[in-house]
Enzyme design. Structure first.
Site, mmCIF file in Angstrom:
data_model
loop_
_atom_site.group_PDB
_atom_site.id
_atom_site.type_symbol
_atom_site.label_atom_id
_atom_site.label_comp_id
_atom_site.label_asym_id
_atom_site.label_seq_id
_atom_site.Cartn_x
_atom_site.Cartn_y
_atom_site.Cartn_z
ATOM 1 N N ASP A 15 44.961 27.475 38.465
ATOM 2 C CA ASP A 15 44.150 28.420 38.471
ATOM 3 C C ASP A 15 44.892 29.856 37.842
ATOM 4 O O ASP A 15 46.100 29.800 37.776
ATOM 5 C CB ASP A 15 43.786 28.737 40.151
ATOM 6 N N ASP A 74 34.966 32.467 38.543
ATOM 7 C CA ASP A 74 34.615 32.768 39.889
ATOM 8 C C ASP A 74 33.285 33.676 39.803
ATOM 9 O O ASP A 74 33.132 34.874 39.836
ATOM 10 C CB ASP A 74 35.472 33.699 40.835
ATOM 11 N N GLU A 86 44.571 33.301 33.161
ATOM 12 C CA GLU A 86 44.556 34.449 32.224
ATOM 13 C C GLU A 86 45.578 35.112 31.596
ATOM 14 O O GLU A 86 45.812 35.360 30.785
ATOM 15 C CB GLU A 86 43.321 35.394 32.661
#
Length: 824
Positions: free
Chosen positions: A417, A490, A420
């Protein structure tokens, strides 16, 4: 040969007399322009791949490329001079260089122009990159006015075609930034700069620009004018995709979050009791405990390790949870018991691991001493957590050293997760922080690639018995070689956002990365009060869920306090429950087809989710659609993206707009691409292509059309992927054209397929003679089915659909690996 040398000597002499030079090289040529002075190289990596590098310095700067792993192969190039221009032809394309200006033009073997640089389109503006001299660098091209282009990663614009867009290329949650575009003409352009960049398309030019660079560096890809050809070039350049295990193609249950082993295993128990097929379940964050202990990669939350009465352990209780709460005596005493229980019940476990660490963790302390933390604010806010530096090999080694604890527990997959990574309250100075490979600004978008590389390479070094599977929130060109699948981040639960995800995923796959999915139902449910019993949310969830059947990964997920297990939507007989169970069962029915698509991805550089530009290039209506695609080359998928039977009212409450949702039927518009006939999956009725139609669409189905000539191999009814052998498959033939399909099989996990341990069986349909040919099996592997049956049915109106096992097949044949011909 002597004539060629004399020609090139004369050419160099002629060009140098005008202040510019050209020198032939083994892979292309070097050149220098006159006014302004610009140096550059044309480098053929293959007949279909050429690299163009331009730089203001005397020598080509040293430069690291993260996606590119190919080295130039020997290419036969023919040269031709015409004044100041030199044309280099490889057999697949002609690259023409204007040595006076440095402008490059590309043409196909027939001489038709594919793309051209803009005159004086390469620009360098001097700047400082922390402590080194650098440039802001850009390259501009001229496209045809109506030319459609795609790619650029995963965008939330809702559009397939990227013309007339300005896009800031900096990875963030829900936006994956890849400086690559591909054209309807069948070429691709990759701008090889991993730093923070911009893409711009106006009526005057199409350009890439990067905040930091030492050169203009891009690759032009063209094979045969098709998107399949371009994607084959991408995989040649950046690495072949890896096979995912069969179990990953089943259904996944996930939410934020299961708060104990008992809760997670209880969900698995419920699915097994209700006979809802399931293969994957996910342990999301905070199994490690509080925010200060973020991503410790250990089960330290006292609820997971049965230490709610231990004062020392309670310091790790997640932020906001009541330390005085009391729970029933736990069924599972340890995380190890949880993992074993999941496996005993024929499921697999993915666990969340992040690219950042909280200050209490041992990883944080070690990385801090190594100067391998990027000290800006990341998630969770105000926790003191920081991302690590994945460009640092020692840091990647450390990451695996701690992760190996979970690998030894037999965790099956990694949810990598925030790759980025999350960047809260960003400051310009944050991008000047130094990584092992330079400023964060200069390498920013390659962060997810190097992070997933570290996990993949370390796990492969330990064992090849279990395939690496990583679900990562961000991505970059080349991601496919590291066993990684991206999801769309998300996203909010809404109809508009649902529709946006379709072109987002399709453009991502056009970047050559075949594996992608989205949170089914959306992540944030606040527009429906986080209530899965809200009927307006239920319709949205069901439609999103149906679309998920036709993604590489089918995964249900949502954000707390929403809950999304199927039994929470009702019971048998309730439309929201029945529709979800029905589409999961269809997913399992399709497994032989889906796994064969996975095999074609690896063996043939295939693509599972195929934008219509891949198969219907000459249909202008089709290639501009944003909401339809092919799943493989056979199934046209049209997700339903607007409510038909419910609506939101005051305070986000939902109401039905029909007396009975289960019995209602409203039309959905579908475009059927021209050039073929289409067969309705649910009725077997044939419809001519090249037209818009209205398809009646009850809540429990979505429009699905099978291309005429398709052959679908379909499996038995099962509760998990390997419950039954594929020894009695249905072979469903959709008439109206000739066609073929290749059934791929291997051991379903491990990497023996890399050693050639897999088999293929080719099925060919001759429509005129109504004859199916089953070819000799090719290849073999241990425990391969050497004898099996095929139940063959010609799909026609009046017969049942292929959704369930055929009650009465037209013919049944026994197959032992030798060619068979079946007349229908």
């Amino acid at each position: 040969m002597r004539k060629e040398i004399l020609f090139l000597t004369a050419l160099a002499s002629c060009l140098s007399s005008f202040g510019q030079t050209f020198e032939k090289t083994a892979q292309g040529g070097k050149f220098q322009t006159a006014q302004p002075t610009l140096n550059g190289e044309v480098i053929f990596y293959s007949p279909s791949i050429v690299r163009i590098v331009k730089y203001p310095s005397a020598e080509m700067p040293e430069k690291k490329s993260y996606p590119i792993i190919k080295t130039p192969e020997k290419v036969e190039i023919s040269y031709k001079q015409n004044g100041n221009t030199v044309s280099m032809t490889s057999g697949k394309m002609t690259v023409t260089l204007d040595v006076a200006t440095g402008k490059v033009t590309y043409a196909d073997p027939q001489g038709e122009t594919l793309l051209k640089e803009k005159v004086e389109g390469t620009n360098f503006i001097p700047r400082k990159d922390v402590n080194r001299d650098a440039y802001t660098v850009s390259q501009a091209f001229s496209l045809e006015p109506e030319e459609a282009i795609y790619g650029l990663g995963q965008r939330q614009s809702g559009a397939m075609n990227h013309r007339n867009q300005q896009i800031h290329l900096s990875n963030g949650n829900t936006n994956i930034c890849i400086p690559y575009f591909t054209s309807e003409k069948g070429y691709g352009v990759y701008w090889d700069n991993p730093g923070i960049s911009d893409f711009s398309d106006t009526p005057y030019e199409t350009s890439f620009s990067s905040q930091v660079g030492l050169c203009s560096d891009y690759y032009f890809l063209y094979k045969d004018g098709t998107q399949d050809g371009v994607i084959a070039c991408i995989r040649d350049l950046t690495g072949k995709a890896t096979m995912f295990p069969l179990w990953t193609m089943g259904y996944w249950q996930c939410r934020e979050r299961y708060k104990s082993p008992d809760e997670l295993c209880g969900v698995l128990d419920k699915y097994r009791k209700l006979q809802i097929p399931l293969d994957g379940i996910v342990q999301d964050w905070q199994y490690w405990g509080c925010d200060s202990n973020w991503n410790a990669m250990k089960f330290m939350n006292p609820r997971y390790i049965n230490k709610m009465d231990d004062k020392e352990a309670l310091r790790y209780l997640p932020n906001g949870e009541d330390k005085n709460a009391r729970y029933p005596k736990p069924r599972f005493k340890s995380p190890e018991e949880m993992v074993e229980y999941v496996h005993q019940h024929n499921a697999h476990l993915m666990i969340s691991v992040w690219a950042s660490f909280g200050p209490w963790t041992d990883q944080f302390k070690e990385l801090d001493k190594m100067d391998a933390l990027l000290k800006f604010e990341t998630w969770p806010p105000k926790s003191g957590a920081h991302p690590y530096d994945p460009f640092n090999k020692d840091a990647r080694d450390l990451y695996w050293r701690y992760l190996s604890h979970l690998h030894k527990m037999n965790i099956d997959a990694w949810w990598t997760d925030s790759t980025e990574p999350d960047h809260l309250n960003p400051k310009e100075s944050d991008f000047d922080l130094m990584t092992a490979d330079g400023s964060f600004r200069s390498v920013h978008n390659a962060f997810p690639l190097t992070h997933n590389q570290g996990i993949y390479e370390h796990q492969r070094a330990v064992s090849d018995e279990k395939r690496v599977f990583q679900m990562t929130r961000s991505g970059y060109l080349g991601q496919q070689r590291y066993g990684a699948l991206s999801w769309s981040g998300d996203v909010v639960s809404s109809w508009d956002v649902l529709r946006q995800q379709i072109p987002a995923g399709l453009n991502y796959t056009l970047c050559g990365i075949p594996f992608w999915n989205t949170d089914l139902g959306g992540f944030f449910g606040w527009e429906y009060n986080n209530d899965c019993t809200n009927v307006a949310y239920q319709e949205l969830h069901v439609r999103w869920f149906q679309w998920g059947c036709f993604m590489p990964l089918m995964r249900n997920h949502c954000s707390s306090p929403m809950m999304n297990e199927i039994d929470l939507f009702g019971k048998e007989g309730d439309w929201a429950y029945d529709a979800q169970k029905r589409i999961i069962e269809l997913r399992y029915r399709l497994l032989p087809y889906i796994y064969s698509l996975d095999g074609a991805v690896v063996q043939e550089d295939g693509t599972m989710m195929r934008p219509l530009v891949m198969d219907f290039t000459h249909d202008r209506k089709a290639i501009l659609l944003d909401d339809e695609y092919m799943f493989g080359k056979n199934i046209l998928v049209c997700p339903v993206t607007e409510p038909l039977y419910t609506k939101k009212v005051e305070k986000n409450k939902g109401v039905t707009t029909v007396p009975d949702v289960a019995k209602a039927s409203a039309p959905v518009e579908v475009y059927l691409p021209k050039g073929t006939k289409w067969i309705d999956f649910w009725t077997n009725e044939t419809v001519e292509g090249g037209q818009h139609i209205k398809r009646e669409c009850p809540v429990d189905i979505l429009p699905l059309y099978i291309k005429a000539g398709s052959i679908l191999p379909l499996g038995p009814k099962v509760q998990y992927t390997t419950e039954k052998k594929w020894d009695n498959l249905d072979i469903c033939i959709y008439p109206g054209a000739n066609g073929e399909f290749v059934l791929y099989e291997d051991e379903f996990d491990n990497y023996n397929y890399e050693k050639g341990m897999f088999s293929t069986i080719k099925f060919s349909w001759d429509d005129a003679s109504r004859t199916l040919t089953i070819s000799d099996r090719k290849g073999e592997f241990p425990k391969m089915l050497k004898r099996r049956s095929f139940r063959i049915t010609l799909m026609q109106p009046g017969k049942q659909s292929a959704e369930t096992v055929m009650v009465s097949a037209d013919k049944k044949v026994n197959y032992s690996g030798k060619k068979l011909t079946v007349k229908l």
